[in-house]
Scaffold this motif. Structure first.
Motif, short mmCIF file in Angstrom:
data_model
loop_
_atom_site.label_atom_id
_atom_site.label_comp_id
_atom_site.label_asym_id
_atom_site.label_seq_id
_atom_site.Cartn_x
_atom_site.Cartn_y
_atom_site.Cartn_z
N LEU A 117 45.42 -48.44 63.72
CA LEU A 117 46.46 -47.63 63.10
C LEU A 117 45.98 -46.18 63.10
CD1 LEU A 117 47.42 -49.96 60.12
CD2 LEU A 117 48.69 -49.63 62.24
N VAL A 118 46.78 -45.24 63.61
CA VAL A 118 46.33 -43.85 63.74
C VAL A 118 47.24 -42.92 62.95
CG1 VAL A 118 45.31 -44.26 66.00
CG2 VAL A 118 47.69 -43.52 65.86
N SER A 119 46.68 -41.74 62.64
CA SER A 119 47.38 -40.65 61.93
C SER A 119 47.78 -41.02 60.52
CB SER A 119 48.64 -40.22 62.72
OG SER A 119 48.28 -39.77 64.00
N LYS A 138 46.19 -58.71 59.14
CA LYS A 138 45.01 -59.58 59.06
C LYS A 138 43.96 -59.16 60.08
CE LYS A 138 47.22 -63.82 57.35
NZ LYS A 138 47.58 -65.23 57.68
N HIS A 139 44.39 -58.88 61.29
CA HIS A 139 43.47 -58.46 62.34
C HIS A 139 42.70 -57.20 61.93
CE1 HIS A 139 42.13 -57.94 66.58
NE2 HIS A 139 42.22 -56.65 66.30
N LEU A 140 43.38 -56.30 61.23
CA LEU A 140 42.77 -55.04 60.80
C LEU A 140 42.02 -55.16 59.48
CD1 LEU A 140 45.78 -52.75 61.69
CD2 LEU A 140 43.59 -52.80 62.88
N ASP A 141 41.94 -56.40 58.93
CA ASP A 141 41.30 -56.64 57.63
C ASP A 141 42.00 -55.82 56.54
OD1 ASP A 141 39.52 -57.93 55.97
OD2 ASP A 141 37.97 -56.41 56.17
N CYS A 142 43.32 -55.81 56.60
CA CYS A 142 44.13 -55.05 55.65
C CYS A 142 45.12 -55.95 54.91
CB CYS A 142 44.89 -53.94 56.37
SG CYS A 142 43.86 -52.54 56.85
N GLY A 143 44.67 -57.13 54.52
CA GLY A 143 45.55 -58.05 53.82
C GLY A 143 46.39 -58.86 54.78
N ASP A 144 47.46 -59.45 54.28
CA ASP A 144 48.28 -60.29 55.15
C ASP A 144 49.78 -60.02 54.98
OD1 ASP A 144 48.68 -61.38 52.69
OD2 ASP A 144 48.13 -63.42 53.23
N ARG A 145 50.12 -58.78 54.60
CA ARG A 145 51.52 -58.37 54.55
C ARG A 145 51.64 -56.94 55.02
NH1 ARG A 145 53.38 -59.71 48.55
NH2 ARG A 145 51.24 -59.07 48.16
N LEU A 153 47.16 -60.84 68.20
CA LEU A 153 48.38 -60.27 68.75
C LEU A 153 48.57 -60.67 70.21
CD1 LEU A 153 50.74 -58.39 67.92
CD2 LEU A 153 49.45 -56.52 68.97
N TRP A 154 47.50 -60.75 70.98
CA TRP A 154 47.63 -61.04 72.40
C TRP A 154 47.91 -62.52 72.68
CZ3 TRP A 154 43.49 -58.82 70.02
CH2 TRP A 154 42.34 -59.60 69.85
N ALA A 194 52.70 -50.07 57.33
CA ALA A 194 51.81 -49.95 56.17
C ALA A 194 51.43 -51.35 55.72
CB ALA A 194 52.51 -49.20 55.02
N CYS A 195 50.14 -51.64 55.71
CA CYS A 195 49.63 -52.95 55.28
C CYS A 195 49.26 -52.88 53.80
CB CYS A 195 48.40 -53.35 56.08
SG CYS A 195 48.70 -53.53 57.85
N GLU A 196 49.39 -54.01 53.13
CA GLU A 196 48.92 -54.10 51.75
C GLU A 196 47.47 -54.52 51.80
OE1 GLU A 196 51.47 -56.37 49.25
OE2 GLU A 196 53.28 -55.41 49.98
N GLY A 197 46.59 -53.55 51.81
CA GLY A 197 45.18 -53.78 52.09
C GLY A 197 44.38 -54.24 50.90
N LYS A 198 43.11 -54.51 51.17
CA LYS A 198 42.18 -54.87 50.10
C LYS A 198 41.98 -53.69 49.15
CE LYS A 198 39.26 -58.14 52.63
NZ LYS A 198 37.89 -58.41 53.08
N LEU A 199 41.72 -53.97 47.91
CA LEU A 199 41.40 -52.92 46.95
C LEU A 199 40.00 -52.39 47.25
CD1 LEU A 199 42.77 -51.68 44.44
CD2 LEU A 199 41.29 -53.14 43.07
N PRO A 200 39.82 -51.08 47.43
CA PRO A 200 38.49 -50.55 47.74
C PRO A 200 37.46 -50.96 46.70
CG PRO A 200 40.17 -48.85 47.98
CD PRO A 200 40.84 -50.02 47.33
#
Length: 547
Positions: free
Chosen positions: A77-79, A113-120, A150-151, A172-178
């Motif tokens: 994810l960029v920018s 999930k692939h980006l380790d940013c939650g699953d939504r 994805l592939w 926008a992913c609902e990611g892990k809490l830092p």
């Protein structure tokens, strides 16, 4: 391209660029193994596709097939931030965009999930994170829940797409809490994850209102989307066993202070509650009437299970050993799904009956569980929903019982090897066959996997390996590839069919394959050799047919 995509996926070589007939210089030698390959495109192994082996020897070397895969290596994810931005994939050596049609919730969840940013994930308005400058590589991505990357997902062919910049995917992913937000501790300068979570109740530390330490104070969890999976993460984190129930609506009284967490969506694999996807912490519109709570089992040792007074280990009154004491289960809401979990847990096949009213006689001691509500996926009876250990108003005249089918077995008969033949199942101590109605490669694949015979090569109908005898146990078997045993697949039920033995199903499997490295000086280096059909095929072997 569908067939070629399975090859690239199986070899972990990304996505397919080309499926072609190779030139003479690239053609192979030796036998032609498969002919008339017909893949749907979502298989994980080429041998799981529909194929023909009966005419494979008629195929010439000039009909060899080739594949060119492109090593799709990354996703970003960029920018934006780590978990929000314009979606880009790395393909053919260049970063490019992804078209947002028809980007649905399942596909966005897989990306997150692939980006380790939650699953939504949430699809954002166009240009939220700027326009891309490179090519647009993929369009029409349609992921299903069984895909892990994805592939693997079906899509339009991977190439430079014609969709415009307005159609680029911004997500926008609902990611892990830092984790940096949890540097403060309740009572000291350093603490464990366990010390930042507590259960507040009247009786013990494993049942009560859930509270977390965040930004210097204790606060509660809102019960919006609160369920057994979320509760189980709490119990596991606190060393309180597993979740028995997940009450909401301030079941253990209203808390005070902030409501820190809302809309938790744990997967169950997390080691702490703040590893779970959720709304941003501290941004809750709940009130304390919605405080979440949990009842944990409170034990770390697994209970034990047995069936008593039924004449065999696979029939009788259901009894559980908990806190070193054997007790029974109340029959309130007791049904075949609950009984099925018991049979599966004991290795006794499927449930045939689920009698109540102390059918196998009254037990003694505690009545450990009441209102058991299994969904059939649980690995142990006490993992099913229930009122909690010992919480009931039952008497032993309501003790629950189970009759299981017995220990089922599987074999292939009259095929010349343990990995080919007529499919036979032993049920209720009697061998029988399987009807070929609806019999396909997915069903055959489960048989081969269950027998340790590799992958399914072909299916056979109409008593190809000869007619069996005895009962025809299963009909209309419909496996999805995830089951561990043939009888766990959807079917009509044991013995329920109008088939005759002229319709007995058969399977040919690839065989029990082995792998080794030779002449490299260690078990982890050397020439690669595969044992298939009880022989090692190498050009430097001795003659297979010595005089």
């Amino acid at each position: 391209m569908n067939d070629a995509s399975v090859v690239c996926r199986q070899l972990q070589c990304g996505v397919t660029e080309k499926a072609y007939n190779p030139p003479k210089s690239e053609r192979g030698t030796g036998p032609v193994g498969l002919r008339s390959v017909q893949c749907a495109g979502n298989e994980t192994n080429l041998t799981l596709c529909i194929t023909s082996t009966s005419q494979a020897e008629q195929a010439g070397i000039a009909e060899d097939v080739g594949v060119i895969c492109s090593d799709f290596t990354d996703l970003r994810l960029v920018s934006g931030s780590d978990c929000a931005g314009r979606l880009e994939v790395f393909y053919s050596g260049t970063w490019g965009s992804v078209c947002n049609s028809p980007m649905d919730a399942v596909t966005m969840a897989l990306i997150c999930k692939h980006l380790d940013c939650g699953d939504r994930g949430t699809l954002l308005n166009e240009f939220t994170h700027g326009r891309g400058s490179g090519p647009t590589w993929v369009d029409g991505v349609r992921c299903d829940k069984q895909h892990t990357s994805l592939w693997q997902c079906p899509s339009d062919p991977w190439k430079q797409q014609s969709c415009n910049r307005v159609q680029e995917t911004h997500i926008a992913c609902e990611g892990k809490l830092p984790q940096t937000l949890f540097t403060e501790c309740p009572n000291s300068t350093s603490c464990t994850d366990q010390e930042k979570l507590r259960i507040v109740g009247e009786e013990d530390r494993c049942s009560g209102r859930v509270e977390v330490w965040y930004r210097g104070s204790w606060g509660t969890v809102c019960d919006d989307s609160w369920d057994m999976v979320d509760a189980n993460v709490v119990c596991k984190q606190l060393g309180c066993g597993f979740a028995v129930s997940a009450p909401g609506e301030a079941a253990f009284g209203e808390g005070t202070g902030p409501i820190w967490v809302e809309t938790l969506n744990c997967r169950g694999t997390e080691s702490s509650l703040w590893d779970c996807p959720a709304k941003p912490w501290g941004e809750s519109n709940c009130d304390h009437k919605e405080d979440a709570a949990v009842n944990c089992s409170g034990i770390t040792e697994e209970a034990k299970l047995r069936l008593v007074d039924g004449g065999s280990p696979c029939a009788g009154r259901v009894e559980i050993k908990h806190q070193d004491q054997w007790g029974t289960v109340c029959d309130d809401n007791w049904d075949m799904t609950d009984a099925g979990v018991v049979c599966k847990q004991l290795g006794c096949g499927a449930a045939d009956k689920a009698p109540g009213n102390a059918h196998f006689g009254r037990g003694s001691g505690q009545i450990w569980l009441n209102n058991v509500a299994c969904d059939g996926t649980e690995s142990a009876l006490w993992h099913c929903g229930n009122k909690g250990w010992g919480k009931n108003d039952c008497g032993h005249e309501k003790d629950a019982g189970v009759t299981c089918s017995g220990v089922n077995e599987l074999r292939l008969a009259d095929g010349g090897s343990p990995c080919a033949g007529r499919v036979e199942v032993k049920h209720q101590d009697q061998w029988g066959t399987v009807c070929d109605d609806g019999w396909d490669m997915a069903d055959a694949g489960i048989v081969c996997k269950q027998l340790g015979c590799g992958a399914a090569v072909s299916v056979h109908l109409n008593a190809y390996f000869g007619r069996g005898s005895g009962p025809i146990w299963l009909k209309n078997v419909a496996c999805d590839g995830t089951k561990s045993a043939l009888w766990h697949c959807r079917n009509e039920g044991w013995g329920k069919n109008d088939c005759i033995h002229r319709e007995d199903a058969g399977v040919t499997c690839s065989g029990a394959e082995e792998l080794r490295l030779v002449n490299g000086g260690s078990p982890c280096a050397g020439r690669v050799e595969v044992k298939h059909q009880d022989r090692c095929d190498r050009e430097d072997r001795f003659s297979e047919y010595p005089s």
